[in-house]
Design a protein around this motif. Sequence first.
Motif, PDB file in Angstrom:
ATOM      1  N   SER A  34       0.807  -1.207   0.000  1.00 46.53           N
ATOM      2  CA  SER A  34       0.000   0.000   0.000  1.00 46.53           C
ATOM      3  C   SER A  34       0.845   1.263   0.000  1.00 46.53           C
ATOM      4  CB  SER A  34      -0.946   0.006   1.199  1.00 46.53           C
ATOM      5  OG  SER A  34      -0.201  -0.098   2.410  1.00 46.53           O
ATOM      6  N   LYS A  35       1.926   1.298   0.795  1.00 44.55           N
ATOM      7  CA  LYS A  35       2.748   2.507   0.851  1.00 44.55           C
ATOM      8  C   LYS A  35       3.482   2.736  -0.458  1.00 44.55           C
ATOM      9  CE  LYS A  35       3.482   2.378   5.842  1.00 44.55           C
ATOM     10  NZ  LYS A  35       4.503   2.307   6.924  1.00 44.55           N
ATOM     11  N   THR A  36       4.079   1.666  -0.980  1.00 43.59           N
ATOM     12  CA  THR A  36       4.800   1.798  -2.236  1.00 43.59           C
ATOM     13  C   THR A  36       3.851   2.153  -3.361  1.00 43.59           C
ATOM     14  OG1 THR A  36       6.367   0.142  -1.474  1.00 43.59           O
ATOM     15  CG2 THR A  36       6.371   0.639  -3.827  1.00 43.59           C
ATOM     16  N   ARG A  37       2.667   1.569  -3.325  1.00 39.97           N
ATOM     17  CA  ARG A  37       1.699   1.810  -4.374  1.00 39.97           C
ATOM     18  C   ARG A  37       1.225   3.256  -4.364  1.00 39.97           C
ATOM     19  NH1 ARG A  37      -3.512   1.176  -4.038  1.00 39.97           N
ATOM     20  NH2 ARG A  37      -3.364  -0.095  -2.149  1.00 39.97           N
ATOM     21  N   ARG A  38       1.060   3.837  -3.168  1.00 34.70           N
ATOM     22  CA  ARG A  38       0.650   5.229  -3.097  1.00 34.70           C
ATOM     23  C   ARG A  38       1.710   6.145  -3.687  1.00 34.70           C
ATOM     24  NH1 ARG A  38      -1.635   3.707   1.945  1.00 34.70           N
ATOM     25  NH2 ARG A  38       0.236   4.360   3.071  1.00 34.70           N
ATOM     26  N   ARG A  39       2.987   5.823  -3.410  1.00 29.56           N
ATOM     27  CA  ARG A  39       4.058   6.619  -4.008  1.00 29.56           C
ATOM     28  C   ARG A  39       4.048   6.468  -5.525  1.00 29.56           C
ATOM     29  NH1 ARG A  39       7.096   4.447   0.338  1.00 29.56           N
ATOM     30  NH2 ARG A  39       8.096   2.973  -1.062  1.00 29.56           N
ATOM     31  N   SER A  40       3.829   5.228  -5.980  1.00 33.82           N
ATOM     32  CA  SER A  40       3.821   4.965  -7.414  1.00 33.82           C
ATOM     33  C   SER A  40       2.702   5.723  -8.105  1.00 33.82           C
ATOM     34  CB  SER A  40       3.678   3.464  -7.665  1.00 33.82           C
ATOM     35  OG  SER A  40       3.481   3.192  -9.010  1.00 33.82           O
ATOM     36  N   ALA A  41       1.532   5.789  -7.437  1.00 39.90           N
ATOM     37  CA  ALA A  41       0.379   6.440  -8.049  1.00 39.90           C
ATOM     38  C   ALA A  41       0.625   7.914  -8.277  1.00 39.90           C
ATOM     39  CB  ALA A  41      -0.840   6.255  -7.156  1.00 39.90           C
ATOM     40  N   LYS A  42       1.444   8.533  -7.433  1.00 35.89           N
ATOM     41  CA  LYS A  42       1.700   9.957  -7.555  1.00 35.89           C
ATOM     42  C   LYS A  42       2.836  10.261  -8.528  1.00 35.89           C
ATOM     43  CE  LYS A  42       0.202  10.880  -2.828  1.00 35.89           C
ATOM     44  NZ  LYS A  42       0.618  11.378  -1.501  1.00 35.89           N
ATOM     45  N   ALA A  43       3.634   9.255  -8.836  1.00 33.95           N
ATOM     46  CA  ALA A  43       4.817   9.490  -9.670  1.00 33.95           C
ATOM     47  C   ALA A  43       4.435   9.578 -11.142  1.00 33.95           C
ATOM     48  CB  ALA A  43       5.832   8.370  -9.464  1.00 33.95           C
ATOM     49  N   ALA A  44       5.167  10.366 -11.863  1.00 32.26           N
ATOM     50  CA  ALA A  44       4.952  10.460 -13.308  1.00 32.26           C
ATOM     51  C   ALA A  44       5.477   9.207 -13.978  1.00 32.26           C
ATOM     52  CB  ALA A  44       5.671  11.688 -13.864  1.00 32.26           C
ATOM     53  N   THR A  45       4.839   8.793 -15.049  1.00 30.66           N
ATOM     54  CA  THR A  45       5.309   7.624 -15.766  1.00 30.66           C
ATOM     55  C   THR A  45       6.626   7.948 -16.453  1.00 30.66           C
ATOM     56  OG1 THR A  45       3.932   8.315 -17.613  1.00 30.66           O
ATOM     57  CG2 THR A  45       3.054   6.617 -16.171  1.00 30.66           C
ATOM     58  N   PRO A  46       7.552   6.985 -16.530  1.00 33.08           N
ATOM     59  CA  PRO A  46       8.849   7.257 -17.129  1.00 33.08           C
ATOM     60  C   PRO A  46       8.756   7.486 -18.627  1.00 33.08           C
ATOM     61  CG  PRO A  46       8.598   4.921 -16.626  1.00 33.08           C
ATOM     62  CD  PRO A  46       7.421   5.608 -16.027  1.00 33.08           C
ATOM     63  N   GLU A  47       9.788   8.096 -19.164  1.00 36.79           N
ATOM     64  CA  GLU A  47       9.776   8.429 -20.589  1.00 36.79           C
ATOM     65  C   GLU A  47      10.023   7.216 -21.468  1.00 36.79           C
ATOM     66  OE1 GLU A  47      12.580  11.501 -21.229  1.00 36.79           O
ATOM     67  OE2 GLU A  47      11.501  13.010 -20.071  1.00 36.79           O
ATOM     68  N   LYS A  48      10.645   6.186 -20.933  1.00 42.15           N
ATOM     69  CA  LYS A  48      10.891   4.992 -21.731  1.00 42.15           C
ATOM     70  C   LYS A  48      10.405   3.776 -20.963  1.00 42.15           C
ATOM     71  CE  LYS A  48      15.628   4.438 -20.007  1.00 42.15           C
ATOM     72  NZ  LYS A  48      17.039   4.283 -20.370  1.00 42.15           N
ATOM     73  N   ALA A  49      10.023   2.750 -21.682  1.00 41.22           N
ATOM     74  CA  ALA A  49       9.477   1.560 -21.051  1.00 41.22           C
ATOM     75  C   ALA A  49      10.513   0.453 -21.051  1.00 41.22           C
ATOM     76  CB  ALA A  49       8.219   1.100 -21.786  1.00 41.22           C
ATOM     77  N   ASN A  50      11.162   0.237 -19.895  1.00 40.80           N
ATOM     78  CA  ASN A  50      11.980  -0.951 -19.758  1.00 40.80           C
ATOM     79  C   ASN A  50      11.311  -1.873 -18.759  1.00 40.80           C
ATOM     80  OD1 ASN A  50      12.837  -0.110 -17.087  1.00 40.80           O
ATOM     81  ND2 ASN A  50      14.270   1.264 -18.097  1.00 40.80           N
ATOM     82  N   LEU A  51      11.831  -3.057 -18.609  1.00 37.94           N
ATOM     83  CA  LEU A  51      11.176  -4.047 -17.762  1.00 37.94           C
ATOM     84  C   LEU A  51      11.104  -3.573 -16.318  1.00 37.94           C
ATOM     85  CD1 LEU A  51       9.878  -6.821 -17.799  1.00 37.94           C
ATOM     86  CD2 LEU A  51      12.097  -7.809 -17.261  1.00 37.94           C
ATOM     87  N   ILE A  52      12.141  -2.895 -15.859  1.00 38.40           N
ATOM     88  CA  ILE A  52      12.143  -2.393 -14.489  1.00 38.40           C
ATOM     89  C   ILE A  52      10.996  -1.402 -14.289  1.00 38.40           C
ATOM     90  CG2 ILE A  52      13.438  -0.982 -12.842  1.00 38.40           C
ATOM     91  CD1 ILE A  52      15.984  -2.290 -13.840  1.00 38.40           C
ATOM     92  N   ASP A  53      10.779  -0.521 -15.258  1.00 40.02           N
ATOM     93  CA  ASP A  53       9.680   0.436 -15.144  1.00 40.02           C
ATOM     94  C   ASP A  53       8.342  -0.278 -15.028  1.00 40.02           C
ATOM     95  OD1 ASP A  53      11.298   2.717 -15.375  1.00 40.02           O
ATOM     96  OD2 ASP A  53      11.287   2.567 -17.559  1.00 40.02           O
ATOM     97  N   LEU A  54       8.171  -1.349 -15.786  1.00 38.41           N
ATOM     98  CA  LEU A  54       6.889  -2.044 -15.811  1.00 38.41           C
ATOM     99  C   LEU A  54       6.609  -2.799 -14.519  1.00 38.41           C
ATOM    100  CD1 LEU A  54       6.897  -3.464 -19.446  1.00 38.41           C
ATOM    101  CD2 LEU A  54       5.420  -1.672 -18.532  1.00 38.41           C
ATOM    102  N   ILE A  55       7.597  -3.499 -13.978  1.00 40.02           N
ATOM    103  CA  ILE A  55       7.304  -4.327 -12.820  1.00 40.02           C
ATOM    104  C   ILE A  55       7.541  -3.612 -11.505  1.00 40.02           C
ATOM    105  CG2 ILE A  55       7.885  -6.390 -14.130  1.00 40.02           C
ATOM    106  CD1 ILE A  55      10.296  -6.674 -12.155  1.00 40.02           C
TER     107      ILE A  55
END
Length: 305
Positions: free
Chosen positions: A162-183
């Motif tokens: 829940s804590k990590t997910r809340r931080r993730s929800a507020k973060a901007a999506t990265p400019e490039k899609a690598n596997l690390i960004d996705l998972i």
Amino acid sequence: MQHTLILNEALAEGLDLIGDKWTLSILREAFYGCTRFEEFRQNTGISKATLTRRLSTLTDAGVFRKQTTQTGARKAYQLSRKGASLLDASLLALQWEAQWNQTNTKAKQVLGSIVHKPCGKHLKPKVVCAHCDEPIHYSHIKWLDSDAQFDDQVSSIKASHSKTRRRSAKAATPEKANLIDLIADRWSILILMACFFDTTRFDTFIKQLNIPSSILSERLRFMREHGILLKSEYQQSPPRFEYGLTDKGKSVFPFVMVLRQWVNDVMLQQAPNQRLIHTDCGQALKFKLVCSSCGEQPGVGDISF
């Protein structure tokens, strides 16, 4: 909640340990041969404080062993047996990056230089069924009782992060899609898993994931722009759309499941889930990564870069 769900606490615990951009970068460098703090810092660009925390977490979890060098002045971080058993997931991540991320030239170079020493051939990772040795394709997986279990599986993963997910929800999506960004982004991997369960429509994503519509729109847009999902119209008046996995999106599936299998086998020591079936042989799904040249499973000591 029991550990017998298909995508449950096992995947949640794996993501909790290594589903982080910096942690995955550290593990990648470890398999490239890095052992020293400064090597990790220079090769990943991680700050000293963050690197110290991530190495401490991985050492406490038994993924690394911290050893004193011969001079006694510095510490070396060696992969433990538990850490070495992440080789399969790491090779799949490397293979995905080399195939799909055109900006990751290092992944292409490293993958092209790996030699499987027992057969002397270039190591091209191949995922097969541990029971029948046939390649496992995305379309050859049967999810038993998936509808009844999906809400519990998603709730378990969301509660664990829940804590990590809340931080993730507020973060901007990265400019490039690598596997690390996705998972490493909890919303993105939940969307991917919903797709694995044949979820295709916007309203269904919201219902199953309890995701704010603005965040869902952002993640779906990002995944479309980077070739993970396709958007198609299924109704004209009013316009309605559905989303399907591309080959690029489907190719994330083996990595996600091998990661889950590592947690299940190594951390939890659980038997394979009987609800997840490889339809070619009818056995409970269990992945095995082999060298495509000789068909044998490579260990850390069996490869050279």
